[in-house]
Design an enzyme around this catalytic site. Sequence first.
Site, PDB file in Angstrom:
ATOM      1  N   LYS A  59       0.888  -1.183   0.000  1.00  0.00           N
ATOM      2  CA  LYS A  59       0.000   0.000   0.000  1.00  0.00           C
ATOM      3  C   LYS A  59       0.909   1.211   0.000  1.00  0.00           C
ATOM      4  CE  LYS A  59      -1.942   2.903   2.235  1.00  0.00           C
ATOM      5  NZ  LYS A  59      -1.778   4.308   1.732  1.00  0.00           N
TER       6      LYS A  59
ATOM      7  N   GLY B 186       6.636   5.068   8.105  1.00  0.00           N
ATOM      8  CA  GLY B 186       5.795   6.250   8.193  1.00  0.00           C
ATOM      9  C   GLY B 186       5.964   6.924   9.534  1.00  0.00           C
ATOM     10  N   SER B 187       4.947   7.637   9.938  1.00  0.00           N
ATOM     11  CA  SER B 187       5.047   8.432  11.163  1.00  0.00           C
ATOM     12  C   SER B 187       5.012   7.543  12.408  1.00  0.00           C
ATOM     13  CB  SER B 187       3.888   9.420  11.207  1.00  0.00           C
ATOM     14  OG  SER B 187       2.672   8.709  11.276  1.00  0.00           O
ATOM     15  N   THR B 188       5.576   8.057  13.472  1.00  0.00           N
ATOM     16  CA  THR B 188       5.579   7.310  14.728  1.00  0.00           C
ATOM     17  C   THR B 188       4.153   7.130  15.239  1.00  0.00           C
ATOM     18  OG1 THR B 188       7.816   7.996  15.275  1.00  0.00           O
ATOM     19  CG2 THR B 188       6.406   7.377  17.123  1.00  0.00           C
TER      20      THR B 188
ATOM     21  N   VAL C 174       1.258   6.719  13.579  1.00  0.00           N
ATOM     22  CA  VAL C 174       0.591   5.601  12.895  1.00  0.00           C
ATOM     23  C   VAL C 174       1.336   4.293  13.198  1.00  0.00           C
ATOM     24  CG1 VAL C 174      -0.055   4.640  10.652  1.00  0.00           C
ATOM     25  CG2 VAL C 174      -0.363   7.079  11.082  1.00  0.00           C
ATOM     26  N   GLY C 175       2.647   4.356  13.250  1.00  0.00           N
ATOM     27  CA  GLY C 175       3.439   3.159  13.559  1.00  0.00           C
ATOM     28  C   GLY C 175       3.054   2.539  14.893  1.00  0.00           C
TER      29      GLY C 175
ATOM     30  N   GLU D  58       9.482   1.372  10.701  1.00  0.00           N
ATOM     31  CA  GLU D  58      10.510   2.386  10.393  1.00  0.00           C
ATOM     32  C   GLU D  58       9.845   3.739  10.526  1.00  0.00           C
ATOM     33  OE1 GLU D  58      13.611   1.881   9.956  1.00  0.00           O
ATOM     34  OE2 GLU D  58      13.540  -0.304   9.824  1.00  0.00           O
TER      35      GLU D  58
ATOM     36  N   CYS E  70      13.625  10.872   6.760  1.00  0.00           N
ATOM     37  CA  CYS E  70      13.414  10.417   8.144  1.00  0.00           C
ATOM     38  C   CYS E  70      14.654  10.655   9.001  1.00  0.00           C
ATOM     39  CB  CYS E  70      13.025   8.955   8.153  1.00  0.00           C
ATOM     40  SG  CYS E  70      14.128   7.934   7.185  1.00  0.00           S
TER      41      CYS E  70
ATOM     42  N   GLU F 202       9.410  16.173  15.249  1.00  0.00           N
ATOM     43  CA  GLU F 202       9.810  16.037  13.841  1.00  0.00           C
ATOM     44  C   GLU F 202       8.985  17.009  12.994  1.00  0.00           C
ATOM     45  OE1 GLU F 202       8.603  12.484  11.623  1.00  0.00           O
ATOM     46  OE2 GLU F 202      10.647  12.359  10.839  1.00  0.00           O
TER      47      GLU F 202
HETATM   48  P1  NAD Z   1       2.051   8.465   7.746  1.00  0.00           P
HETATM   49  O1  NAD Z   1       2.283   7.651   8.965  1.00  0.00           O
HETATM   50  O2  NAD Z   1       0.981   9.478   7.776  1.00  0.00           O
HETATM   51  O3  NAD Z   1       1.694   7.513   6.505  1.00  0.00           O
HETATM   52  C1  NAD Z   1       2.547   6.457   6.132  1.00  0.00           C
HETATM   53  C2  NAD Z   1       1.722   5.379   5.450  1.00  0.00           C
HETATM   54  O4  NAD Z   1       0.800   4.847   6.394  1.00  0.00           O
HETATM   55  C3  NAD Z   1       0.889   5.873   4.266  1.00  0.00           C
HETATM   56  O5  NAD Z   1       0.889   4.873   3.264  1.00  0.00           O
HETATM   57  C4  NAD Z   1      -0.488   6.019   4.863  1.00  0.00           C
HETATM   58  O6  NAD Z   1      -1.533   5.874   3.927  1.00  0.00           O
HETATM   59  C5  NAD Z   1      -0.502   4.863   5.856  1.00  0.00           C
HETATM   60  N1  NAD Z   1      -1.456   5.010   6.963  1.00  0.00           N
HETATM   61  C6  NAD Z   1      -1.892   6.161   7.534  1.00  0.00           C
HETATM   62  N2  NAD Z   1      -2.761   5.872   8.520  1.00  0.00           N
HETATM   63  C7  NAD Z   1      -2.858   4.526   8.585  1.00  0.00           C
HETATM   64  C8  NAD Z   1      -3.572   3.621   9.405  1.00  0.00           C
HETATM   65  N3  NAD Z   1      -4.388   4.050  10.362  1.00  0.00           N
HETATM   66  N4  NAD Z   1      -3.415   2.292   9.207  1.00  0.00           N
HETATM   67  C9  NAD Z   1      -2.583   1.833   8.258  1.00  0.00           C
HETATM   68  N5  NAD Z   1      -1.883   2.642   7.436  1.00  0.00           N
HETATM   69  C10 NAD Z   1      -2.014   3.974   7.602  1.00  0.00           C
HETATM   70  O7  NAD Z   1       3.463   9.076   7.378  1.00  0.00           O
HETATM   71  P2  NAD Z   1       3.832  10.043   6.171  1.00  0.00           P
HETATM   72  O8  NAD Z   1       3.387  11.409   6.516  1.00  0.00           O
HETATM   73  O9  NAD Z   1       3.376   9.436   4.891  1.00  0.00           O
HETATM   74  O10 NAD Z   1       5.426   9.934   6.170  1.00  0.00           O
HETATM   75  C11 NAD Z   1       6.243  10.722   6.921  1.00  0.00           C
HETATM   76  C12 NAD Z   1       6.784   9.945   8.093  1.00  0.00           C
HETATM   77  O11 NAD Z   1       7.468   8.768   7.661  1.00  0.00           O
HETATM   78  C13 NAD Z   1       7.811  10.735   8.874  1.00  0.00           C
HETATM   79  O12 NAD Z   1       7.558  10.602  10.244  1.00  0.00           O
HETATM   80  C14 NAD Z   1       9.129  10.071   8.509  1.00  0.00           C
HETATM   81  O13 NAD Z   1      10.140  10.241   9.453  1.00  0.00           O
HETATM   82  C15 NAD Z   1       8.717   8.659   8.356  1.00  0.00           C
HETATM   83  N6  NAD Z   1       9.699   7.895   7.576  1.00  0.00           N
HETATM   84  C16 NAD Z   1      10.499   6.992   8.204  1.00  0.00           C
HETATM   85  C17 NAD Z   1      11.477   6.282   7.501  1.00  0.00           C
HETATM   86  C18 NAD Z   1      12.380   5.287   8.178  1.00  0.00           C
HETATM   87  O14 NAD Z   1      13.001   4.488   7.483  1.00  0.00           O
HETATM   88  N7  NAD Z   1      12.501   5.300   9.491  1.00  0.00           N
HETATM   89  C19 NAD Z   1      11.621   6.514   6.131  1.00  0.00           C
HETATM   90  C20 NAD Z   1      10.791   7.446   5.512  1.00  0.00           C
HETATM   91  C21 NAD Z   1       9.831   8.130   6.242  1.00  0.00           C
END
Ligand code: NAD
Length: 496
Positions: A195, A248-250, A252-253, A270, A304, A400
């Site tokens: 996704k 993605g973001s902490t 959502v993670g 990540e 990130c 961040e």
């Molecule tokens: P985000 O968490 O908003 O979204 C990331 C992904 O998660 C997207 O595909 C989104 O559609 C999906 N998502 C959102 N809500 C969800 C849910 N409830 N259930 C399942 N999936 C969901 O993050 P973003 O704004 O897209 O990305 C930026 C973040 O990603 C920053 O915090 C950045 O530091 C982090 N990031 C980390 C790394 C790493 O390797 N550590 C690399 C790149 C980006």
Amino acid sequence: MAIATLLPATTAFIQRAPRMLIGAEWVEAADGQTMPLRNPATGEQLCVVPRATVDDVDRAVLAARQAFDDSPWSRTRPRERQNLLWKLADLMQRDAELLAQLECLNNGKSAAVAQVMDVQLAIDFLRYMAGWATKIEGSSVEVSVPLMPDQQFHSFIRREAVGVVGAIVAWNFPLLLACWKLGPALATGCTVVLKPADETPLTALKLAELVQEAGYPDGVFNVVTGTGITAGAALTHNPLVDKLTFTGSTAVGKEIGKIAMDSMTRVTLELGGKSPTIVMADADLGSAAAGAASAIFFNQGQVCCAGSRLYVQRKHFDKVVADIAGIANAMKLGSGLDASVDMGPLISARQQERVWRYIEMGRESGATIACGGEQFGPGYFVKPTVIVDVDQQHSLVQEEIFGPVLVAIPFDDEADALRMANDSPYGLGASIWSNDLAAVHRMIPRIKSGSVWVNCHSALDPALPFGGYKMSGVGREMGYAAIEHYTELKSVLIKL
Ligand code: NAD
């Protein structure tokens, strides 16, 4: 001004309104819903893609499940998995310019940089992972089994593919992040439902075409485009998924981690970062300033592990900040199709607004804007910004921002630098700029982050595990560590 001409294939790909790949089928969403993609450099609509429903995601997972459990893929030998990954990498190499242009139009980043960075790193990574496909080993163990003293045993440990992988990625390096998940999954024999981020699905859809062209069996790789709240959540909750891997973001993670724990689904996270760049007094100040500027401004600060906190030993603080401000002021902002541009737009109006809120927060709290601090359009541009006179506990330092905003603070000695560098909820990366070998080696083990760079920043290699301490995540991408995360261990004991 050298504006790249779009390849006919790039225009054609966008104009044909790309669809999702589920099993062998290229499909619309089950209910016909779509979502618009925008070009961040202009704010204009680029095209629409399907907005996957829960049903679409479930069908994709079922296709991946069947491909894992009962298809030619489940019997594929390591050599074939290696060759297929090499084939996929070769096809990406062939289409590198097209992939880079899609990344530029969809994300806003420079097409020229995307070709040598995002696309080439993804290709190199798949080739690296192709090598692992033939080197996955178990071990044999001489056992005692105290409860059966008179018996003989043969015992060994198998390393097996974990199964169906649900991969969810962010928008900042769409293709590269997808390949960080796809590479180890395909090397080990897993199947995948990807996704991509809501904003940036185009290269994932092109990647799916190349996976098909490379000759992977149907269902091994599926892509569902849609929102996090619907498609991402459906993938996270699907009981047929064996492993979730999320970038993605902490915030959502954490949610995904909790859901995964509930079902004991394997999970790799990540997440975000707020990485420090530490400039010691003995450093080569010219290269430290240039390195610190690129650590924060590369990819518009949407990295990130961006060096978003700068700590400089006090006697050189003003000079290093002035040098970075000089670099920032000289940067040309514009469309990523213009090769002479140094910085593109942010990903979205929402991200521009978020970054702007932080800059305003700094101003309101009395911080000094050393350079930048402006936004403009059309498109989602924020000038590279350096902020000083902020306290270590300020939100600008602790949170961040994910944009081209650097906060800079002076320090007095090594202990002071380490204290402030570690005073963060995150722990993804850190760089030390110094030629004092003893100081550097004293500091490396004391820095709480998954990567430490010395006299460079954000330098990645397929062989080096990448991931976070603390709120920056769980698990590692790349290196042999990734192979471990995509496999399970099975202990076998045979009574002879
Ligand atoms: P985000 O968490 O908003 O979204 C990331 C992904 O998660 C997207 O595909 C989104 O559609 C999906 N998502 C959102 N809500 C969800 C849910 N409830 N259930 C399942 N999936 C969901 O993050 P973003 O704004 O897209 O990305 C930026 C973040 O990603 C920053 O915090 C950045 O530091 C982090 N990031 C980390 C790394 C790493 O390797 N550590 C690399 C790149 C980006």
